[in-house]
Scaffold this motif. Structure first.
Motif, PDB file in Angstrom:
ATOM      1  N   PHE A   1     -54.265 -28.471   0.189  1.00 21.94           N
ATOM      2  CA  PHE A   1     -54.124 -27.524   1.291  1.00 21.94           C
ATOM      3  C   PHE A   1     -53.913 -26.115   0.759  1.00 21.94           C
ATOM      4  N   ALA A   2     -54.624 -25.153   1.367  1.00 21.32           N
ATOM      5  CA  ALA A   2     -54.605 -23.758   0.908  1.00 21.32           C
ATOM      6  C   ALA A   2     -53.395 -23.007   1.456  1.00 21.32           C
ATOM      7  N   SER A   3     -52.218 -23.550   1.192  1.00 23.62           N
ATOM      8  CA  SER A   3     -50.988 -22.957   1.707  1.00 23.62           C
ATOM      9  C   SER A   3     -50.655 -21.641   1.027  1.00 23.62           C
ATOM     10  N   HIS A   4     -51.358 -21.302  -0.044  1.00 27.25           N
ATOM     11  CA  HIS A   4     -51.056 -20.063  -0.755  1.00 27.25           C
ATOM     12  C   HIS A   4     -51.560 -18.830  -0.018  1.00 27.25           C
ATOM     13  N   PHE A   5     -52.459 -19.008   0.975  1.00 27.35           N
ATOM     14  CA  PHE A   5     -52.893 -17.835   1.750  1.00 27.35           C
ATOM     15  C   PHE A   5     -53.065 -18.115   3.241  1.00 27.35           C
TER      16      PHE A   5
ATOM     17  N   VAL B   1     -50.761 -31.893   6.825  1.00 21.85           N
ATOM     18  CA  VAL B   1     -50.267 -32.900   5.881  1.00 21.85           C
ATOM     19  C   VAL B   1     -49.926 -34.192   6.615  1.00 21.85           C
ATOM     20  N   ASP B   2     -49.238 -34.079   7.748  1.00 23.97           N
ATOM     21  CA  ASP B   2     -48.895 -35.278   8.523  1.00 23.97           C
ATOM     22  C   ASP B   2     -50.144 -36.001   8.994  1.00 23.97           C
ATOM     23  N   LEU B   3     -51.116 -35.244   9.513  1.00 24.90           N
ATOM     24  CA  LEU B   3     -52.355 -35.850  10.006  1.00 24.90           C
ATOM     25  C   LEU B   3     -53.083 -36.574   8.883  1.00 24.90           C
ATOM     26  N   TYR B   4     -53.178 -35.945   7.729  1.00 22.15           N
ATOM     27  CA  TYR B   4     -53.874 -36.552   6.587  1.00 22.15           C
ATOM     28  C   TYR B   4     -53.233 -37.878   6.202  1.00 22.15           C
ATOM     29  N   ARG B   5     -51.929 -37.898   6.116  1.00 22.47           N
ATOM     30  CA  ARG B   5     -51.250 -39.115   5.683  1.00 22.47           C
ATOM     31  C   ARG B   5     -51.321 -40.221   6.734  1.00 22.47           C
ATOM     32  N   VAL B   6     -51.198 -39.862   7.994  1.00 18.88           N
ATOM     33  CA  VAL B   6     -51.206 -40.865   9.054  1.00 18.88           C
ATOM     34  C   VAL B   6     -52.589 -41.471   9.226  1.00 18.88           C
ATOM     35  N   ARG B   7     -53.627 -40.646   9.158  1.00 23.32           N
ATOM     36  CA  ARG B   7     -54.988 -41.124   9.432  1.00 23.32           C
ATOM     37  C   ARG B   7     -55.744 -41.597   8.195  1.00 23.32           C
ATOM     38  N   PHE B   8     -55.155 -41.437   7.025  1.00 28.70           N
ATOM     39  CA  PHE B   8     -55.866 -41.803   5.809  1.00 28.70           C
ATOM     40  C   PHE B   8     -56.291 -43.274   5.826  1.00 28.70           C
TER      41      PHE B   8
ATOM     42  N   LEU C   1     -50.277 -29.451  -3.040  1.00 27.55           N
ATOM     43  CA  LEU C   1     -49.751 -28.272  -2.351  1.00 27.55           C
ATOM     44  C   LEU C   1     -49.945 -27.043  -3.224  1.00 27.55           C
ATOM     45  N   ALA C   2     -50.519 -25.973  -2.649  1.00 24.83           N
ATOM     46  CA  ALA C   2     -50.735 -24.718  -3.374  1.00 24.83           C
ATOM     47  C   ALA C   2     -49.575 -23.764  -3.101  1.00 24.83           C
ATOM     48  N   VAL C   3     -49.023 -23.197  -4.170  1.00 23.73           N
ATOM     49  CA  VAL C   3     -47.874 -22.293  -4.068  1.00 23.73           C
ATOM     50  C   VAL C   3     -48.134 -21.053  -4.914  1.00 23.73           C
ATOM     51  N   ASN C   4     -47.911 -19.884  -4.335  1.00 20.30           N
ATOM     52  CA  ASN C   4     -47.969 -18.638  -5.103  1.00 20.30           C
ATOM     53  C   ASN C   4     -46.765 -18.558  -6.038  1.00 20.30           C
ATOM     54  N   LEU C   5     -46.996 -18.127  -7.241  1.00 26.96           N
ATOM     55  CA  LEU C   5     -45.934 -18.048  -8.242  1.00 26.96           C
ATOM     56  C   LEU C   5     -45.874 -16.656  -8.846  1.00 26.96           C
ATOM     57  N   PHE C   6     -44.694 -16.069  -8.799  1.00 27.73           N
ATOM     58  CA  PHE C   6     -44.451 -14.781  -9.453  1.00 27.73           C
ATOM     59  C   PHE C   6     -43.089 -14.893 -10.118  1.00 27.73           C
ATOM     60  N   ALA C   7     -43.092 -15.218 -11.394  1.00 26.20           N
ATOM     61  CA  ALA C   7     -41.858 -15.478 -12.123  1.00 26.20           C
ATOM     62  C   ALA C   7     -41.681 -14.457 -13.234  1.00 26.20           C
ATOM     63  N   ALA C   8     -40.442 -14.032 -13.420  1.00 29.25           N
ATOM     64  CA  ALA C   8     -40.117 -13.061 -14.467  1.00 29.25           C
ATOM     65  C   ALA C   8     -38.654 -13.258 -14.840  1.00 29.25           C
ATOM     66  N   GLU C   9     -38.147 -12.419 -15.737  1.00 29.82           N
ATOM     67  CA  GLU C   9     -36.759 -12.583 -16.181  1.00 29.82           C
ATOM     68  C   GLU C   9     -35.768 -12.210 -15.085  1.00 29.82           C
TER      69      GLU C   9
ATOM     70  N   ASP D   1     -48.048 -34.890  -4.093  1.00 30.50           N
ATOM     71  CA  ASP D   1     -48.268 -35.648  -5.317  1.00 30.50           C
ATOM     72  C   ASP D   1     -48.481 -34.717  -6.509  1.00 30.50           C
ATOM     73  N   GLU D   2     -48.780 -33.453  -6.199  1.00 30.53           N
ATOM     74  CA  GLU D   2     -49.070 -32.486  -7.258  1.00 30.53           C
ATOM     75  C   GLU D   2     -48.907 -31.082  -6.677  1.00 30.53           C
ATOM     76  N   LEU D   3     -48.443 -30.148  -7.494  1.00 26.26           N
ATOM     77  CA  LEU D   3     -48.419 -28.730  -7.135  1.00 26.26           C
ATOM     78  C   LEU D   3     -49.529 -28.019  -7.883  1.00 26.26           C
ATOM     79  N   ILE D   4     -50.161 -27.040  -7.220  1.00 24.58           N
ATOM     80  CA  ILE D   4     -51.072 -26.148  -7.925  1.00 24.58           C
ATOM     81  C   ILE D   4     -50.560 -24.728  -7.705  1.00 24.58           C
ATOM     82  N   LEU D   5     -50.287 -24.048  -8.808  1.00 25.22           N
ATOM     83  CA  LEU D   5     -49.669 -22.732  -8.778  1.00 25.22           C
ATOM     84  C   LEU D   5     -50.722 -21.661  -8.993  1.00 25.22           C
ATOM     85  N   THR D   6     -50.561 -20.545  -8.312  1.00 23.64           N
ATOM     86  CA  THR D   6     -51.509 -19.445  -8.434  1.00 23.64           C
ATOM     87  C   THR D   6     -50.757 -18.131  -8.285  1.00 23.64           C
ATOM     88  N   GLY D   7     -51.413 -17.033  -8.599  1.00 19.03           N
ATOM     89  CA  GLY D   7     -50.776 -15.734  -8.436  1.00 19.03           C
ATOM     90  C   GLY D   7     -51.566 -14.635  -9.116  1.00 19.03           C
TER      91      GLY D   7
END
Length: 326
Positions: free
Chosen positions: A184-188, A197-204, A216-224, A299-305
């Motif tokens: 799912f393109a939750s990053h934008f 997500v609920d629909l996918y799991r219930v109807r799979f 799940l897609a998550v934007n990542l901006f990490a620094a000190e 089941d997996e995260l995909i990070l972007t930024g």
């Protein structure tokens, strides 16, 4: 922790060239492999002077050739722009060259504007054929049937793993119906995240895979520090605002005060669209990522930024890997 992956659009920073962006992509991919990222995905966008991954299959091959073990794939290929046979041949060739390392994520949007879609000789109306095109494409990747009149060579029998991408309920329903993994393109575009997500799991229903697999897609901006991380994020917020203004262009440098370049309404719109984000110091980022995992059980995260400075971008994804390993 669950597997973690990386989505890269090969951003072209202001003052840089597409060549610079592609060299940065290879460098980031090599580091990501060493940091334990599971997949390295690239995305198809056209007519954008800020993104260098338009010829996505070509860039995937280049990245795979400069790495050794990490899976490399598309997040995604915009199928309405292509004939399914050509996609099967391209990714069948990649799988033949790099066995066991290629993924094919499919999207329904054109990844561009209507005029550019016409220039691609496919057009926006092809989105109406998306389910049929997905089924046709899957047929070209599985073992050939007796008497099959058209085969993808290479492609037939390679069984390249196919993922359904989406930002609405349509993709969730199709992924569930065909038994495909779903990202799912939750990053934008996170508005439909919970329901999709609920629909996918219930109807799979078992198909290509035997159980639902959700990324799940998550934007990542990490620094000190939190302050430094928020400053890094300002480039992506500006880029999003420019896109909404109808202006594609290179990734802007960080801006300490966004009110000097955008209206409060524009900033609020960008913040809402990009709200699935982990931004801050390592502990802040770890807490945020754990929160998403607890809430959505991916089941997996995909990070972007999109980060302007390549060294800062490397550090951000290094931190992401460090906190995901803990």
């Amino acid at each position: 922790m669950i597997p973690y992956s990386l989505l890269d659009l090969s951003p072209i920073p202001q003052g840089a060239t597409p060549g610079d962006a592609l060299r940065n992509t290879v460098d980031l991919a090599r580091h990501a492999e060493g940091w334990g990222y599971h997949r390295y995905w690239l995305a198809e966008h056209h007519n954008s002077t800020g993104i260098a991954s338009a010829a996505t299959a070509v860039v995937i091959g280049h990245v795979a050739d400069h790495t050794r073990t990490i899976r490399v794939g598309s997040g995604g290929i915009m199928l309405p722009n292509h004939a399914p046979l050509q996609v099967a041949e391209a990714f069948g060739t990649l799988e033949t060259l790099f066995p066991g390392r290629i993924d094919l994520g499919l999207g329904r949007a054109p990844g561009t504007d209507g005029v550019t879609a016409q220039a691609l000789r496919r057009g926006v109306l092809n989105a109406d054929r998306f389910p049929e095109d997905v089924v046709e494409l899957l047929g070209y990747l599985k073992p050939a049937e007796e008497g099959q009149p058209v085969q993808a060579v290479p492609g037939q029998g390679t069984n390249v793993p196919v993922w359904m991408l989406g930002s609405s309920l349509f993709g969730a329903q199709l992924a569930a119906y065909l038994g495909l993994p779903y990202a799912f393109a939750s990053h934008f575009a996170p508005d439909a995240l919970d329901e999709a997500v609920d629909l996918y799991r219930v109807r799979f229903r078992p198909g290509v895979t035997q159980a639902p697999r959700f990324m799940l897609a998550v934007n990542l901006f990490a620094a000190e520090t939190d302050a430094e991380a928020h400053l890094l994020r300002s480039s992506m917020i500006q880029s999003f605002i420019n896109l909404r203004r109808g202006k594609t262009g290179p990734l802007p440098p960080p801006c300490a005060d966004l009110s000097t370049v955008a209206s409060p309404a524009e900033i609020a719109l960008a913040e809402r669209a990009l709200r699935v984000v982990a931004v801050g110091n390592p502990q802040t980022v770890q807490d945020r990522l754990r929160g998403y995992i607890d809430t959505y059980r991916p089941d997996e995260l995909i990070l972007t930024g999109h980060i302007f400075d390549h060294a800062a971008r490397l550090r951000s994804f290094a931190i992401g890997a460090e906190v995901m390993k803990d």
